[in-house]
Design an enzyme around this catalytic site. Structure first.
Site, PDB file in Angstrom:
ATOM      1  N   TYR A 158       0.856  -1.197   0.000  1.00  0.00           N
ATOM      2  CA  TYR A 158       0.000   0.000   0.000  1.00  0.00           C
ATOM      3  C   TYR A 158       0.892   1.247   0.000  1.00  0.00           C
ATOM      4  CZ  TYR A 158      -2.552   3.742   2.447  1.00  0.00           C
ATOM      5  OH  TYR A 158      -3.061   4.961   2.830  1.00  0.00           O
ATOM      6  N   LYS A 162       1.624   4.356  -2.540  1.00  0.00           N
ATOM      7  CA  LYS A 162       1.319   5.745  -2.147  1.00  0.00           C
ATOM      8  C   LYS A 162       2.513   6.633  -2.532  1.00  0.00           C
ATOM      9  CE  LYS A 162      -1.958   7.151  -0.150  1.00  0.00           C
ATOM     10  NZ  LYS A 162      -3.266   7.600  -0.748  1.00  0.00           N
TER      11      LYS A 162
HETATM   12  N1  LIG Z   1      -7.340   6.194   7.069  1.00  0.00           N
HETATM   13  C1  LIG Z   1      -6.116   6.620   7.382  1.00  0.00           C
HETATM   14  O1  LIG Z   1      -5.644   6.535   8.526  1.00  0.00           O
HETATM   15  C2  LIG Z   1      -5.269   7.245   6.315  1.00  0.00           C
HETATM   16  C3  LIG Z   1      -5.711   7.337   5.003  1.00  0.00           C
HETATM   17  N2  LIG Z   1      -4.928   7.958   4.057  1.00  0.00           N
HETATM   18  C4  LIG Z   1      -5.416   8.119   2.684  1.00  0.00           C
HETATM   19  O2  LIG Z   1      -6.649   8.817   2.724  1.00  0.00           O
HETATM   20  C5  LIG Z   1      -7.460   8.451   1.610  1.00  0.00           C
HETATM   21  C6  LIG Z   1      -8.861   8.096   2.089  1.00  0.00           C
HETATM   22  O3  LIG Z   1      -8.779   6.999   2.967  1.00  0.00           O
HETATM   23  P1  LIG Z   1     -10.068   6.446   3.703  1.00  0.00           P
HETATM   24  O4  LIG Z   1     -11.176   7.421   3.591  1.00  0.00           O
HETATM   25  O5  LIG Z   1      -9.597   6.004   5.045  1.00  0.00           O
HETATM   26  O6  LIG Z   1     -10.380   5.152   2.833  1.00  0.00           O
HETATM   27  P2  LIG Z   1     -11.787   4.508   2.425  1.00  0.00           P
HETATM   28  O7  LIG Z   1     -11.500   3.099   2.062  1.00  0.00           O
HETATM   29  O8  LIG Z   1     -12.824   4.762   3.461  1.00  0.00           O
HETATM   30  O9  LIG Z   1     -12.197   5.322   1.124  1.00  0.00           O
HETATM   31  C7  LIG Z   1     -11.611   5.119  -0.118  1.00  0.00           C
HETATM   32  C8  LIG Z   1     -12.645   5.313  -1.207  1.00  0.00           C
HETATM   33  O10 LIG Z   1     -12.015   5.109  -2.466  1.00  0.00           O
HETATM   34  C9  LIG Z   1     -12.916   4.403  -3.300  1.00  0.00           C
HETATM   35  N3  LIG Z   1     -12.195   3.704  -4.347  1.00  0.00           N
HETATM   36  C10 LIG Z   1     -11.312   2.682  -4.196  1.00  0.00           C
HETATM   37  N4  LIG Z   1     -10.892   2.249  -5.378  1.00  0.00           N
HETATM   38  C11 LIG Z   1     -11.486   3.026  -6.323  1.00  0.00           C
HETATM   39  C12 LIG Z   1     -11.446   3.053  -7.737  1.00  0.00           C
HETATM   40  N5  LIG Z   1     -10.718   2.203  -8.445  1.00  0.00           N
HETATM   41  N6  LIG Z   1     -12.190   3.987  -8.374  1.00  0.00           N
HETATM   42  C13 LIG Z   1     -12.965   4.839  -7.680  1.00  0.00           C
HETATM   43  N7  LIG Z   1     -13.046   4.859  -6.348  1.00  0.00           N
HETATM   44  C14 LIG Z   1     -12.322   3.953  -5.666  1.00  0.00           C
HETATM   45  C15 LIG Z   1     -13.628   3.439  -2.355  1.00  0.00           C
HETATM   46  O11 LIG Z   1     -14.846   2.963  -2.920  1.00  0.00           O
HETATM   47  C16 LIG Z   1     -13.814   4.303  -1.125  1.00  0.00           C
HETATM   48  O12 LIG Z   1     -15.066   4.958  -1.153  1.00  0.00           O
HETATM   49  C17 LIG Z   1      -6.719   7.317   0.909  1.00  0.00           C
HETATM   50  O13 LIG Z   1      -6.016   7.852  -0.182  1.00  0.00           O
HETATM   51  C18 LIG Z   1      -5.745   6.806   1.958  1.00  0.00           C
HETATM   52  O14 LIG Z   1      -4.603   6.278   1.346  1.00  0.00           O
HETATM   53  C19 LIG Z   1      -3.732   8.520   4.382  1.00  0.00           C
HETATM   54  C20 LIG Z   1      -3.268   8.460   5.653  1.00  0.00           C
HETATM   55  C21 LIG Z   1      -3.971   7.807   6.723  1.00  0.00           C
HETATM   56  C1  LIG Z   2      -4.440  -4.443  16.862  1.00  0.00           C
HETATM   57  C2  LIG Z   2      -3.694  -3.231  17.331  1.00  0.00           C
HETATM   58  C3  LIG Z   2      -2.234  -3.514  17.565  1.00  0.00           C
HETATM   59  C4  LIG Z   2      -3.798  -2.031  16.468  1.00  0.00           C
HETATM   60  C5  LIG Z   2      -5.218  -1.585  16.132  1.00  0.00           C
HETATM   61  C6  LIG Z   2      -5.233  -0.228  15.505  1.00  0.00           C
HETATM   62  C7  LIG Z   2      -4.726  -0.229  14.066  1.00  0.00           C
HETATM   63  C8  LIG Z   2      -5.772  -0.888  13.208  1.00  0.00           C
HETATM   64  C9  LIG Z   2      -4.424   1.208  13.631  1.00  0.00           C
HETATM   65  C10 LIG Z   2      -3.324   1.856  14.474  1.00  0.00           C
HETATM   66  C11 LIG Z   2      -2.519   2.781  13.568  1.00  0.00           C
HETATM   67  C12 LIG Z   2      -3.352   2.838  12.306  1.00  0.00           C
HETATM   68  C13 LIG Z   2      -2.776   3.355  11.031  1.00  0.00           C
HETATM   69  C14 LIG Z   2      -3.309   2.941   9.807  1.00  0.00           C
HETATM   70  C15 LIG Z   2      -4.387   1.894   9.758  1.00  0.00           C
HETATM   71  C16 LIG Z   2      -4.996   1.511  11.104  1.00  0.00           C
HETATM   72  C17 LIG Z   2      -3.922   1.415  12.186  1.00  0.00           C
HETATM   73  C18 LIG Z   2      -2.876   0.371  11.821  1.00  0.00           C
HETATM   74  C19 LIG Z   2      -2.706   3.377   8.496  1.00  0.00           C
HETATM   75  C20 LIG Z   2      -1.827   2.224   8.012  1.00  0.00           C
HETATM   76  C21 LIG Z   2      -3.786   3.646   7.439  1.00  0.00           C
HETATM   77  C22 LIG Z   2      -3.221   4.079   6.116  1.00  0.00           C
HETATM   78  C23 LIG Z   2      -2.084   5.031   6.185  1.00  0.00           C
HETATM   79  O1  LIG Z   2      -1.822   5.711   5.212  1.00  0.00           O
HETATM   80  C24 LIG Z   2      -1.225   5.071   7.370  1.00  0.00           C
HETATM   81  C25 LIG Z   2      -1.939   4.698   8.654  1.00  0.00           C
HETATM   82  C26 LIG Z   2      -0.990   4.651   9.842  1.00  0.00           C
HETATM   83  C27 LIG Z   2      -1.711   4.383  11.123  1.00  0.00           C
END
Ligand SMILES: NC(=O)C1=CN([C@@H]2O[C@H](COP(=O)(O)OP(=O)(O)OC[C@H]3O[C@@H](n4cnc5c(N)ncnc54)[C@H](O)[C@@H]3O)[C@@H](O)[C@H]2O)C=CC1
Ligand SMILES: CC(C)CCC[C@@H](C)[C@H]1CC[C@H]2C3=C(CC[C@]12C)[C@@]1(C)CCC(=O)C[C@@H]1CC3
Length: 360
Positions: A158, A162
């Site tokens: 992943y 990115k």
């Molecule tokens: N959740 C986190 O802790 C972090 C997330 N990110 C980034 O933030 C962004 C949003 O993440 P979330 O909202 O957590 O993920 P999410 O999984 O909730 O949302 C992603 C969306 O992208 C859509 N999608 C996936 N493949 C697609 C495709 N081929 N065409 C059109 N749509 C598509 C999905 O249907 C979904 O609605 C992502 O780029 C992720 O890499 C970055 C850092 C931390």
């Molecule tokens: C089972 C436990 C040891 C941990 C449970 C929590 C984890 C699921 C989360 C803690 C830090 C999170 C995190 C992400 C996903 C969910 C966690 C691992 C990311 C990998 C999501 C996508 C990113 O771009 C970076 C995030 C870093 C922190």
């Protein structure tokens, strides 16, 4: 004459309001997702006209125009980008899907299609949701700045894609052709409706797996409330213009309040009536156990598919320091978190009544 002057005035007014409306029309690619839905809500509040492009439709809103499609298909993207001045690209396969081909196809090849489609449709600004993890290699990062080099050994596929995605978007910045790009690097996003952090943690607690603190429990980490992440994206779009410091650059967006990983986890667990972990296990032992487990599951994968709770990637995130400086965002776009960590945790806990354990 007076009549033609007032006609001219009216025409100028209409043209001005049309140009404002065009400036406030945007598309959220990935708008059905966790972050995407919060983006849509805040953009609407701020008076933007919002299109959503996503592979699935996950909510209904009369004020939003939905375009269903795969972002790898440039032709499918084009109608969603017509007349739009800003595109936010926050779509990605979930990190837990662990599908190398899919990450490469969507995050890298798909992002190339997004850039091409934006240029062809005349979109002026592209704001990418990247990740602070693009510089993380599984070893401590303390107050890391955006000048850290990309990870040579990213923690998973992943993250590998990115990095490719971010490079693609930043290098597409092209002031000569009135096309400006920037990337937001959030870290550990959490908040209402997050399908990852809180649900995975509570699932682990329910099955009795949250007994151990990996390492000494003092490792500081950034967890960022989703509304702060949205705020960073909107500020980025509003400050991204010819000659601005944002062009072709990446920006950390965090809560600016790093917190011990296990204190944060314990607060979520106790807030939902689960016991916090109390026994310590050395980091290296947890890491090699997770590595061994993933090897065993890989060997068994032709027969049975099991998704482990403790992957080497999660152990690395749970047992090291990884927090980042957001000084650059403060300086160049006037960023400041709008919701404190305390308030963010309270709001998040209240949003998961169905995950709360009934008291005995
Ligand atoms: N959740 C986190 O802790 C972090 C997330 N990110 C980034 O933030 C962004 C949003 O993440 P979330 O909202 O957590 O993920 P999410 O999984 O909730 O949302 C992603 C969306 O992208 C859509 N999608 C996936 N493949 C697609 C495709 N081929 N065409 C059109 N749509 C598509 C999905 O249907 C979904 O609605 C992502 O780029 C992720 O890499 C970055 C850092 C931390
Ligand atoms: C089972 C436990 C040891 C941990 C449970 C929590 C984890 C699921 C989360 C803690 C830090 C999170 C995190 C992400 C996903 C969910 C966690 C691992 C990311 C990998 C999501 C996508 C990113 O771009 C970076 C995030 C870093 C922190």
């Amino acid at each position: 004459s007076g009549q033609s002057l007032s006609d001219l005035y009216l025409l100028t007014e209409v043209l001005f309001s049309l140009s404002l409306q065009a400036g406030k029309k945007c598309t959220v690619i990935g708008g059905s997702g966790f972050l995407g839905q919060h983006m849509v809500e805040q953009l609407l509040k701020k008076g933007y006209t919002v299109n959503v492009f996503d592979i699935q439709k996950r909510f209904d809103n009369d004020r939003v125009q939905f375009f269903l499609g795969d972002l790898c298909d440039k032709e499918a993207l084009l109608p969603a980008l017509q007349g739009v001045s800003v595109a936010f690209h926050c779509a990605s396969p979930a990190p837990s899907s662990d599908n190398r081909e899919l990450f490469y196809k969507v995050n890298f090849m798909g992002t190339k299609a997004v850039v091409e489609a934006c240029k062809e449709a005349g979109v002026q600004k592209l704001v990418l949701t990247s990740s602070a993890s693009v510089v993380f290699e599984g070893t401590d990062i303390k107050n890391g700045s955006e000048d850290l080099p990309y990870a040579k050994k990213p923690i998973d596929y992943y993250t590998e894609t990115k990095i490719l995605q971010e490079k693609e978007v930043l290098s597409a910045n092209d002031p000569g052709n009135n096309f400006f790009t920037t990337a937001i690097r959030p870290h550990g996003i959490f908040g209402p409706r997050d399908p990852q952090l809180v649900p995975i943690l509570i699932q682990a607690a329910k099955s009795g797996k949250m007994k151990f603190i990996i390492g000494d429990g003092k490792n500081l980490v950034d967890f960022t409330y989703v509304e702060n992440v949205v705020h960073g994206h909107i500020l980025a779009a509003e400050n991204l213009q010819k000659g601005s410091a944002l062009c072709g650059k990446a920006f950390h967006i965090t809560n600016d309040e790093p917190v011990p990983f296990w204190a944060f986890m314990s607060r979520i667990l106790t807030g939902l009536n689960y016991d916090p972990p109390k026994y310590h296990i050395p980091y290296w032992l947890a890491y090699y156990l997770a590595l061994f487990l993933s090897l065993v599951l890989w060997l068994l994968s032709p027969l049975v598919t099991i998704k482990p709770t403790f992957t080497p990637m999660r152990v690395a995130l749970a047992g090291t320091f990884h927090y980042y400086s957001c000084e650059r965002a403060k300086r160049d776009m006037g960023y400041k978190p709008v919701v404190s960590l305390d308030e963010a945790i309270d709001r998040t806990l209240q949003s998961y009544p169905h995950l709360r354990r009934a008291k005995a």
